[in-house]
Design an enzyme around this catalytic site. Structure first.
Site, PDB file in Angstrom:
ATOM      1  N   PHE A  85      44.343 105.120 125.423  1.00  0.00           N
ATOM      2  CA  PHE A  85      44.497 105.864 124.177  1.00  0.00           C
ATOM      3  C   PHE A  85      44.390 104.979 122.935  1.00  0.00           C
ATOM      4  O   PHE A  85      44.444 105.482 121.812  1.00  0.00           O
ATOM      5  CB  PHE A  85      45.836 106.604 124.169  1.00  0.00           C
ATOM      6  CG  PHE A  85      45.808 107.874 124.958  1.00  0.00           C
ATOM      7  CD1 PHE A  85      45.358 109.052 124.393  1.00  0.00           C
ATOM      8  CD2 PHE A  85      46.202 107.896 126.288  1.00  0.00           C
ATOM      9  CE1 PHE A  85      45.304 110.229 125.117  1.00  0.00           C
ATOM     10  CE2 PHE A  85      46.150 109.065 127.027  1.00  0.00           C
ATOM     11  CZ  PHE A  85      45.706 110.239 126.439  1.00  0.00           C
TER      12      PHE A  85
ATOM     13  N   SER B 200      41.601 107.194 129.802  1.00  0.00           N
ATOM     14  CA  SER B 200      41.952 105.984 130.548  1.00  0.00           C
ATOM     15  C   SER B 200      42.637 104.978 129.645  1.00  0.00           C
ATOM     16  O   SER B 200      43.327 104.073 130.119  1.00  0.00           O
ATOM     17  CB  SER B 200      40.693 105.359 131.162  1.00  0.00           C
ATOM     18  OG  SER B 200      39.761 105.002 130.155  1.00  0.00           O
TER      19      SER B 200
ATOM     20  N   HIS C  17      45.262  92.475 133.621  1.00  0.00           N
ATOM     21  CA  HIS C  17      46.452  93.258 133.297  1.00  0.00           C
ATOM     22  C   HIS C  17      47.704  92.605 133.866  1.00  0.00           C
ATOM     23  O   HIS C  17      47.632  91.701 134.693  1.00  0.00           O
ATOM     24  CB  HIS C  17      46.335  94.687 133.848  1.00  0.00           C
ATOM     25  CG  HIS C  17      45.485  95.580 132.999  1.00  0.00           C
ATOM     26  ND1 HIS C  17      44.121  95.663 133.161  1.00  0.00           N
ATOM     27  CD2 HIS C  17      45.802  96.420 131.984  1.00  0.00           C
ATOM     28  CE1 HIS C  17      43.634  96.528 132.275  1.00  0.00           C
ATOM     29  NE2 HIS C  17      44.630  96.992 131.549  1.00  0.00           N
ATOM     30  N   HIS C  18      48.851  93.146 133.448  1.00  0.00           N
ATOM     31  CA  HIS C  18      50.148  92.692 133.954  1.00  0.00           C
ATOM     32  C   HIS C  18      50.284  92.986 135.446  1.00  0.00           C
ATOM     33  O   HIS C  18      49.594  93.856 135.995  1.00  0.00           O
ATOM     34  CB  HIS C  18      51.281  93.372 133.181  1.00  0.00           C
ATOM     35  CG  HIS C  18      51.137  94.874 133.120  1.00  0.00           C
ATOM     36  ND1 HIS C  18      51.582  95.712 134.106  1.00  0.00           N
ATOM     37  CD2 HIS C  18      50.560  95.667 132.185  1.00  0.00           C
ATOM     38  CE1 HIS C  18      51.317  96.970 133.788  1.00  0.00           C
ATOM     39  NE2 HIS C  18      50.691  96.973 132.616  1.00  0.00           N
TER      40      HIS C  18
ATOM     41  N   LYS D 281      50.802  96.615 137.087  1.00  0.00           N
ATOM     42  CA  LYS D 281      49.764  97.652 137.129  1.00  0.00           C
ATOM     43  C   LYS D 281      49.327  97.870 138.571  1.00  0.00           C
ATOM     44  O   LYS D 281      48.928  96.930 139.261  1.00  0.00           O
ATOM     45  CB  LYS D 281      48.571  97.260 136.259  1.00  0.00           C
ATOM     46  CG  LYS D 281      47.513  98.362 136.182  1.00  0.00           C
ATOM     47  CD  LYS D 281      46.513  98.103 135.082  1.00  0.00           C
ATOM     48  CE  LYS D 281      45.476  99.224 134.995  1.00  0.00           C
ATOM     49  NZ  LYS D 281      46.090 100.550 134.740  1.00  0.00           N
TER      50      LYS D 281
END
Length: 234
Positions: free
Chosen positions: A99, A97, A132-133, A136
């Site tokens: 990295f 989900s 988040h942006h 998303k």
């Protein structure tokens, strides 16, 4: 390493820059489901697309024995089928989900804190907030879900929810704000204090670097792995 980028948006371009700096060759850059012909010469694919395309992309990649790194979230109802394809085709696959090295360390910190807090949950209420942006598409984020699952595995709480509240429910608040790469906050709040841990990403580069490191790690392997294997966090 000859790499195919499946999903060539902002994340795909960030991954490409790191691949080239580390001496790898990008032999495919597409934003559609790959064809068999397009996959010739691809040793490892890095898939960052959209939830509605991820399963079809992964199915083609694994059926053609392409070792695959997937960072697309919001489609995991079909994860079991993808795992079966990986085994059947004797290839390799990593889903995460998130990295980012820092986030994966944060996942482990979250589990440890949950174990410590479990016997005090009558006094402390837990909350997860993710920001988040605005581009998303899925909410809550895959990272927030992974954090919630880490808490559920280490406490007596039963589930998480975007909409419901209750003594055994972890509430997740999802916010979308322009130009925010990703922030995740875990809070345990009582009448007298608040315990909080958080992770804030400053750019996409951390996510991109982690995906490249995962691709380098899986290049000579077979099987289903996680970032805990890549980073030796088990």
């Amino acid at each position: 390493m000859k790499v195919g980028l499946i999903g060539y948006g902002k994340m795909g371009k960030a991954i490409e820059n790191i691949l080239l700096k580390r001496g790898h060759e990008v032999v495919l850059k597409i934003s559609h489901t790959p064809t068999v012909e397009e996959l010739k010469g691809v040793e490892v694919a890095i898939e960052f697309s959209k939830p509605e395309f991820a399963y079809d992309n992964l199915k083609v990649l694994l059926e053609n024995n392409v070792k695959t790194i997937c960072g697309t979230t919001g489609w995991l109802n079909k994860q079991g089928e993808i795992n079966q394809l990986t085994i059947a085709n004797k290839t390799a696959y990593i889903y995460a989900s998130n990295f980012s090295l820092g986030v994966n360390l944060f996942f482990e910190l979250n589990k440890q804190l949950a174990r410590m807090m479990n016997k005090y949950l009558n006094d402390y209420k837990i909350n997860i907030e993710e920001i988040h942006h605005t581009q998303k598409l899925d909410a809550p984020s895959g990272t927030a879900i992974t954090l919630a699952e880490g808490i559920l595995d280490n406490t007596n709480l039963n589930t998480w929810s975007l909409d419901e509240t209750g003594d055994t429910i972890i509430p997740i608040e999802a916010k979308r704000i322009e130009n925010v790469p990703g922030t995740h906050i875990i809070q345990y709040t009582s009448n007298v204090d608040t315990i909080e841990i958080s992770h804030t990403a400053h750019s996409r580069e951390g996510f991109a670097l982690g995906a490249v490191i995962a691709a380098e790690w899986i290049w000579d392997k077979q099987g289903i792995y996680t970032m805990n294997d890549v980073l030796e966090l088990n």
